[in-house]
Design an enzyme around this catalytic site. Structure first.
Site, PDB file in Angstrom:
ATOM      1  N   GLY A  79      40.415  52.012  37.636  1.00 49.46           N
ATOM      2  CA  GLY A  79      40.133  53.219  36.854  1.00 49.46           C
ATOM      3  C   GLY A  79      40.266  52.966  35.372  1.00 49.46           C
ATOM      4  N   ASN A  80      40.222  54.036  34.601  1.00 48.41           N
ATOM      5  CA  ASN A  80      40.387  53.909  33.151  1.00 48.41           C
ATOM      6  C   ASN A  80      41.246  55.069  32.648  1.00 48.41           C
ATOM      7  OD1 ASN A  80      38.553  56.176  32.276  1.00 48.41           O
ATOM      8  ND2 ASN A  80      37.103  54.933  33.455  1.00 48.41           N
ATOM      9  N   ARG A  81      41.511  55.084  31.354  1.00 45.78           N
ATOM     10  CA  ARG A  81      42.504  56.014  30.801  1.00 45.78           C
ATOM     11  C   ARG A  81      41.928  57.346  30.351  1.00 45.78           C
ATOM     12  NH1 ARG A  81      47.183  53.287  28.401  1.00 45.78           N
ATOM     13  NH2 ARG A  81      47.012  54.799  26.724  1.00 45.78           N
TER      14      ARG A  81
END
Ligand code: CTP
Length: 412
Positions: A217-219
């Site tokens: 995933g990412n932030r």
């Protein structure tokens, strides 16, 4: 130094009144002068001393106090903005009818300032035809309604009706004030330049499954995309939000499609794009996904000391939507870049614009800028907007709501 504006915070009698303290505090910390007008019921939920200490001003409740200074109209007349949070079903009904049986009602009727209200009630009350009709009346008068959000309510129930998060209410209010400097008053909240248009927004960050319990995933929190949805709604648009793993509540009154992965986002965006006038790809889409998803949990004993993942490229949703757009459709993309050098940042944006084929690209610095975090997971953002030819058409920094309004100016 900026001139402090006068913000009147109206607090009505609901349990969310305790959260109004944070709203008052945020305005004070922002440098504005805050006057609280609380109903008698509100003061059963939150104490007057708390509100006076936080607002640094006396809190007014009683219609018959301060009569010599004609307080029932004086407070409203000096307001640059009025925010009612929480606004109960009862207070919304009174507002719609124009009742003035308490100090808050008088203050609002006597004011020409923009009015922002943040409803808070149980789902059944929010969905009641009386409330629906009252809210429609308020919207038709150009009053900005923020929320309510969907989530856990006071009892054991969950649903629409939860007061929008204080930081979102504050961001909407400040964006309205920023658009109406020096007490521009009613015109700002009455701005309905997206009425009749369908705005499709992607928000959040995609998650690419690795096995049943893990993902890449990412932030991205989704705050900028949600701010865009909220701002577009406030400007009269019909809004569809394709939301991937948001960390912030989805505003009510948007049509929301929840997705997880890039592939799901591609499908949802492609379907919704057919009916959209404006498409904004604010989501952080994973560029790669695991080539295969393990059916069972990946076990250390079976893998050993090193795990090598094989990833395959995801489709570029923005480039695909741009390539297959219908005539008249406006498409806006984002470019999240960590590049610190301003010229190099713009060069990266121009290269990206050439690859994406959209109408505008919002170049979005992410990371640590001038001593503060911007971009992912923060309330603030800093953007430069490029047109197809790579020319800078707009620049904005500040709350995500004010950045959202700057982006929506391109569509208005
Ligand atoms: N985007 C997309 N589909 C992808 C990747 C990105 O639609 N598979 C969109 C994003 O929503 C954003 C824009 O393309 O509007 C740019 O995304 P960004 O992450 O900045 O760039 P990438 O295209 O992923 O390129 P890179 O990561 O190499 O900078």
């Amino acid at each position: 130094m900026k001139t402090p504006r006068t913000i009147v915070v109206g607090i009505t009698g609901g349990i969310a009144a305790y959260k109004a303290v944070n709203i008052v505090r945020a305005f004070v910390l922002h440098g504005d002068s805050v006057h609280v007008v609380a109903t008698a019921a509100a003061l059963r939920f939150v104490g007057k001393p708390t509100l006076e200490a936080i607002s640094r001003n006396p809190v007014h409740t009683d219609l018959y106090e301060g009569v010599a200074e004609v307080r029932h109209v004086a407070i409203g007349q000096c307001a640059d903005l009025i925010v009612v949070a929480p606004a109960t079903a009862n207070s919304i009904a009174k507002l719609a009818a124009g009742l003035a049986d308490d100090l808050l009602g008088n203050t609002i009727l006597a004011s020409t300032a923009p009015l922002v209200i943040a409803p808070a009630m149980h789902t059944e009350m929010w969905n009641n035809p009386a409330t629906v009709a009252n809210v429609a009346v308020l919207r038709s008068r150009g009053i900005t309604i923020v929320g309510p959000g969907v989530g856990r309510l006071t009892g054991t129930d969950t649903g629409a009706g939860r007061m929008e998060e204080p930081e979102i209410i504050v961001a909407v209010a400040l964006a309205i004030l920023d658009r109406a400097p020096s007490a521009g008053k009613a015109a700002a909240s009455a701005r309905q330049d997206l009425a009749g248009r369908h705005v499709l927004i992607s928000a959040g960050g995609t998650r690419e499954p690795l096995d049943p319990v893990r993902y890449l995933g990412n932030r991205s929190s989704g705050m900028q995309g949600v701010a865009l949805a909220q701002a577009a709604l406030a400007r009269g648009a019909r809004v569809t939000l394709v939301a991937a793993n948001l960390e912030v509540p989805v505003p009510t009154n948007v049509s929301c499609v929840l997705v997880g992965s890039a592939q799901e986002m591609l499908e949802a965006m492609t379907t919704a794009a057919a009916a959209a006038d404006v498409i904004i790809m604010a989501a952080a889409v994973a560029d790669y996904r695991p080539k295969s998803v393990q059916l069972g949990k990946i076990k250390k004993d079976e893998v050993g000391d090193t795990l090598t993942l094989e990833l395959v490229k995801n489709p570029d949703i923005l480039a695909g939507l741009s390539a297959s757009r219908r005539p008249g459709q406006l498409i806006i993309g984002f470019a999240a870049e960590t590049e610190a050098d301003a010229d190099r940042l713009l060069a990266l944006g121009r290269e990206k614009m050439a690859r994406k084929g959209c109408d505008f690209l919002v170049v979005n610095r992410v990371g640590y800028v001038d001593g503060e975090t911007v971009g992912f997971g923060t309330e603030r953002n800093a953007v430069t907007v490029l047109d197809r030819g790579g020319v800078i058409v707009n620049e904005a920094s500040g709350s995500k709501m004010s950045v959202a309004n700057c982006i929506l100016d391109l569509a208005g």
